[in-house]
Enzyme design. Sequence first.
Site, PDB file in Angstrom:
ATOM      1  CE  LYS A 169       8.882 -15.656 -10.563  1.00 26.05           C
ATOM      2  NZ  LYS A 169      10.234 -15.022 -10.702  1.00 26.05           N
TER       3      LYS A 169
HETATM    4  C1  LIG Z   1      10.683 -13.665 -10.870  1.00 26.42           C
HETATM    5  C2  LIG Z   1      11.560 -13.354 -12.223  1.00 26.42           C
HETATM    6  C3  LIG Z   1      12.912 -13.044 -12.135  1.00 26.42           C
HETATM    7  C4  LIG Z   1      13.736 -12.440 -10.927  1.00 26.42           C
HETATM    8  O1  LIG Z   1      13.655 -13.723  -9.923  1.00 26.42           O
HETATM    9  P1  LIG Z   1      14.218 -13.441  -8.421  1.00 26.42           P
HETATM   10  O2  LIG Z   1      14.404 -14.601  -8.040  1.00 26.42           O
HETATM   11  O3  LIG Z   1      13.355 -12.551  -7.777  1.00 26.42           O
HETATM   12  O4  LIG Z   1      15.558 -12.793  -8.722  1.00 26.42           O
HETATM   13  C5  LIG Z   1      13.730 -13.117 -13.522  1.00 26.42           C
HETATM   14  N1  LIG Z   1      13.164 -13.487 -14.547  1.00 26.42           N
HETATM   15  C6  LIG Z   1      11.786 -13.526 -14.756  1.00 26.42           C
HETATM   16  C7  LIG Z   1      11.281 -13.651 -16.049  1.00 26.42           C
HETATM   17  C8  LIG Z   1      11.130 -13.656 -13.515  1.00 26.42           C
HETATM   18  O5  LIG Z   1       9.723 -13.624 -13.544  1.00 26.42           O
END
Ligand SMILES: *Cc1c(COP(=O)(O)O)cnc(C)c1O
Length: 390
Positions: A185
């Site tokens: 992210k």
């Molecule tokens: C990465 C992601 C998540 C989950 O995030 P985590 O921190 O790994 O639980 C949820 N929604 C979207 C759209 C994502 O891309």
Amino acid sequence: MSSKEFIPISKPYITEEEIEEVIKTLKSGWVTTGPKTHSLEQRFKEYFEVDGTLLLSSCTAALHLSLLLLDIKANDEVITTPFTFVSTANVIEHVGATPVFVDIEPDTLNIDATKIENKITNKTKAIMLVHYGGHACDMDEIMKIADKYHISVIEDVAHGMGGYYKGKALGTFGKFGAFSFYSNKNITSMEGGLLIGNYDDIEKARIMSLHGMNRSAWARYSEMGDWFYEVIYPGLKYNMTDVSASILSCQLTKLKYIQERRAIIVNEYQKCFSPIEELQIPKIKPDVIHSWFNYPLRLNLNLLKINRSDFINRLKEKKIGTSVHFIPINLHPYYRNKFKFSEKSFPIANREYERILSLPLYPQMTEEEIRRVTTSVIETVYENRKNTIF
Ligand SMILES: *Cc1c(COP(=O)(O)O)cnc(C)c1O
């Protein structure tokens, strides 16, 4: 050719600062949720101008807690998008409620706000939306519908750190915003999440995130602490550690730079790909500051001899990493079977899925790497054009 290094789809932007902070925290005598996490929560309060922030182990945890806070359970319905990472829908299943998927609109790949109202029933309790790739959903329209039917909005802002709609940060429109700091992210704590909302709800979530104990370990074991606690809810274990928080704190300081770099790389991609007929570049709506979690490129398959998967393989041969964001939820066996979805269920999501790929995008990409991505993509198009007219 073979001496070229592979360019991955993403790379965490970790420098000496993060490493030093981690070492400091490891040596401090307190490594789990404590002073680092709490002071970072204060910084996020200032960033978002909200009075409730809670750092967690993941965005999935934040989404789950938001449903629990709204007391969403069996027989309730939650409207969401099929064009997302599966945890958005999984958490709805976890609380026993029913996800009601609404197809996307093709420009932004976000939930189609004009199709939401049709899916609202007297069981609908919330809309859980996703700002796909970091491009804001149509928040004016969605908040209008939510207000009209008295339903809550939960924003999955996993892609939207640094994104805005009409000058307001993504995640601050709905009742709750859930951010991800997973390693791919925009900013990362390796694994991590953030829930934002109003003070009372977030303080309740804090207790739920730590076994339902009314006093945290930090509150008990620090100098001013007291050993006693009571369990007031059968809670979960969703807290962020101070080690993660020390990484994330450095990342938050760099956010502005990270976002500038992402935008520069995206601009280069847009400039290089826009004249190519076989490629459809992302469109950005007015009033939106895009946070560019990914760079989704779409192929005009009718002009190409190969499909998207072949295109990805050709890029892989040129040592360019890609990904597909996302396999629509309706195509995953669990959801397809449970809800008896057919090929026709979400025509836009299914169609866009067939022709989409994400290109490498991370702040430390060099000029040379950016150029290798653009030339490799354009070469792949030229090598696979349908009717070359001489
Ligand atoms: C990465 C992601 C998540 C989950 O995030 P985590 O921190 O790994 O639980 C949820 N929604 C979207 C759209 C994502 O891309």
